[in-house]
Design a protein around this motif. Structure first.
Motif, PDB file in Angstrom:
ATOM      1  N   PHE A   1       0.846  -1.187   0.000  1.00  0.00           N
ATOM      2  CA  PHE A   1       0.000   0.000   0.000  1.00  0.00           C
ATOM      3  C   PHE A   1       0.885   1.242   0.000  1.00  0.00           C
ATOM      4  CE2 PHE A   1       0.850  -0.919   4.422  1.00  0.00           C
ATOM      5  CZ  PHE A   1       1.038   0.320   5.017  1.00  0.00           C
TER       6      PHE A   1
ATOM      7  N   ALA B   1      -4.511   9.024  -6.352  1.00  0.00           N
ATOM      8  CA  ALA B   1      -4.971   7.781  -5.722  1.00  0.00           C
ATOM      9  C   ALA B   1      -5.577   6.839  -6.747  1.00  0.00           C
ATOM     10  CB  ALA B   1      -5.990   8.105  -4.628  1.00  0.00           C
ATOM     11  N   ASP B   2      -6.325   7.390  -7.707  1.00  0.00           N
ATOM     12  CA  ASP B   2      -6.914   6.547  -8.751  1.00  0.00           C
ATOM     13  C   ASP B   2      -5.838   5.955  -9.651  1.00  0.00           C
ATOM     14  OD1 ASP B   2      -9.558   6.810  -7.945  1.00  0.00           O
ATOM     15  OD2 ASP B   2      -9.897   8.619  -9.144  1.00  0.00           O
TER      16      ASP B   2
ATOM     17  N   HIS C   1      -4.200   3.194  -7.709  1.00  0.00           N
ATOM     18  CA  HIS C   1      -5.123   2.059  -7.626  1.00  0.00           C
ATOM     19  C   HIS C   1      -5.108   1.267  -8.924  1.00  0.00           C
ATOM     20  CE1 HIS C   1      -9.012  -0.100  -7.513  1.00  0.00           C
ATOM     21  NE2 HIS C   1      -8.843  -0.071  -6.204  1.00  0.00           N
TER      22      HIS C   1
ATOM     23  N   PRO D   1      -3.506  -0.232  -3.167  1.00  0.00           N
ATOM     24  CA  PRO D   1      -4.402   0.698  -2.465  1.00  0.00           C
ATOM     25  C   PRO D   1      -3.631   1.820  -1.785  1.00  0.00           C
ATOM     26  CG  PRO D   1      -4.098  -1.289  -1.172  1.00  0.00           C
ATOM     27  CD  PRO D   1      -3.381  -1.529  -2.477  1.00  0.00           C
ATOM     28  N   CYS D   2      -4.346   2.876  -1.448  1.00  0.00           N
ATOM     29  CA  CYS D   2      -3.755   4.019  -0.749  1.00  0.00           C
ATOM     30  C   CYS D   2      -4.396   4.177   0.623  1.00  0.00           C
ATOM     31  CB  CYS D   2      -3.953   5.307  -1.561  1.00  0.00           C
ATOM     32  SG  CYS D   2      -3.042   5.350  -3.125  1.00  0.00           S
TER      33      CYS D   2
ATOM     34  N   ASN E   1     -11.785   5.540  -6.676  1.00  0.00           N
ATOM     35  CA  ASN E   1     -11.421   4.425  -5.791  1.00  0.00           C
ATOM     36  C   ASN E   1     -10.861   5.038  -4.510  1.00  0.00           C
ATOM     37  OD1 ASN E   1     -11.656   1.927  -7.724  1.00  0.00           O
ATOM     38  ND2 ASN E   1     -10.549   3.483  -8.885  1.00  0.00           N
TER      39      ASN E   1
ATOM     40  N   PRO F   1      -9.302   6.126  -1.116  1.00  0.00           N
ATOM     41  CA  PRO F   1      -8.296   5.568  -0.212  1.00  0.00           C
ATOM     42  C   PRO F   1      -8.915   5.252   1.149  1.00  0.00           C
ATOM     43  CG  PRO F   1      -7.552   7.651  -1.187  1.00  0.00           C
ATOM     44  CD  PRO F   1      -9.009   7.521  -1.468  1.00  0.00           C
TER      45      PRO F   1
END
Length: 310
Positions: free
Chosen positions: A166, A189-190, A193, A198-199, A222, A224
């Motif tokens: 992550f 973040a997208d 992802h 994941p974040c 998506n 976080p």
């Protein structure tokens, strides 16, 4: 030998001061180091292998610090009235301090001018330790997460569906001018992802930090995992240690990442990264003095992608 270090706050500055203690311990292995710190940031010092004793001190009118001595050296690594008081009242043969002394701090200690080659603030703190005999060619932080905190953080990650790699994001900062736009963080973040990673959002308890994190989660396709306010300082150290990378501005968690040798991608605008970047990682910094909003998420993602591919 006995040393007293006064560095009360804040989170990132306390982290950046740790190498002074490590340098002293390296030169004087049998020395005893007492660190005076604001209780809010004591968790950072608790994770430093070079510190033997912690004195938690919250300045209040009429209450003066009473620290058992004597000491060979007392040093003020903050240069403010509140940090100078423990040094002023300490029974110490020698009293030295960080060169930028304000609010009368110079009355308690002698300022140590930094070496001309010490551009980064971390090296300037180490220069204070060097002035009393410490030796350090390159700053080391001695920051080690506690095992119980690692277990606690793993459990929290698992509860949020994270068991593998992550990336940590910090959309907050002490000043609004140090915050990268939340829309940019959401886009980043997208993109991350999309790499199957994941974040996790971290940050302080300030309303502005929480608002920034909420905007990131609200705008990202998506979202976080948001762990703001769900980790202690020590757990934050453990969380960042487990991460594959950290992305943030000139803020505390960025410096924790650097201290742990976790890839730290810095976002800088009004502050000079040469002085305050995540230590030793200036090549990962994105610097735009005309405004943080000019730093493109796609460019930051390229730095993240290189880290994840390494």
């Amino acid at each position: 030998m006995r040393f007293l270090i006064s560095r009360l706050s804040a989170l990132g500055d306390t982290v950046c001061s740790l190498p002074a203690a490590v340098a002293l311990k390296g030169r004087f292995p049998d020395c005893h180091i007492t660190w005076v710190v604001d209780p809010r940031f004591a968790g950072i010092v608790e994770c430093c292998s070079a510190v033997d004793e912690i004195y938690r001190y919250k300045p209040k009118v009429g209450q003066w610090p009473k620290i058992d001595g004597p000491f060979d050296v007392a040093m003020d690594l903050q240069g403010l009235a509140k940090s100078s008081l423990p040094v002023l009242f300490a029974k110490a043969k020698q009293k030295v301090g960080y060169h930028w002394q304000r609010e009368g701090a110079g009355l308690a200690s002698s300022a140590v001018l930094p070496d001309p080659t010490s551009f980064h603030v971390v090296d300037q703190y180490v220069d204070v330790a060097r002035s009393v005999g410490a030796v350090a060619d390159r700053a080391a932080f001695g920051l080690v997460p506690k095992q119980e905190d690692i277990l606690s953080v793993r459990a929290k990650l698992k509860q949020n569906g994270i068991s593998g790699r992550f990336v940590v994001l910090n959309a907050g900062a002490g000043w609004a001018t140090k915050r990268w736009p939340a829309t940019h963080f959401a886009r980043l973040a997208d993109l991350i992802h999309g790499e199957g990673v994941p974040c996790v959002l971290v940050g302080g308890g300030a309303d502005a930090d929480r608002a920034a994190a909420e905007e990131v989660t609200g705008r990202a396709d998506n979202a976080p995992v948001n762990l703001l306010g769900q980790t202690s300082v020590r757990e934050l150290v453990a969380l960042i240690r487990l991460a594959s990378a950290h992305i943030g501005g000139d803020t505390g968690s960025s410096h924790i990442a650097a201290a742990l040798d976790v890839p730290a991608i810095g976002l800088y605008g009004i502050t000079n990264p040469r002085r305050s970047c995540p230590y030793g990682q200036i090549e990962r910094c994105h610097y735009e003095p005309l405004g943080l909003d000019r730093i493109r998420p796609e460019d930051v993602f390229e730095s993240v992608r290189q880290v994840l591919a390494a």
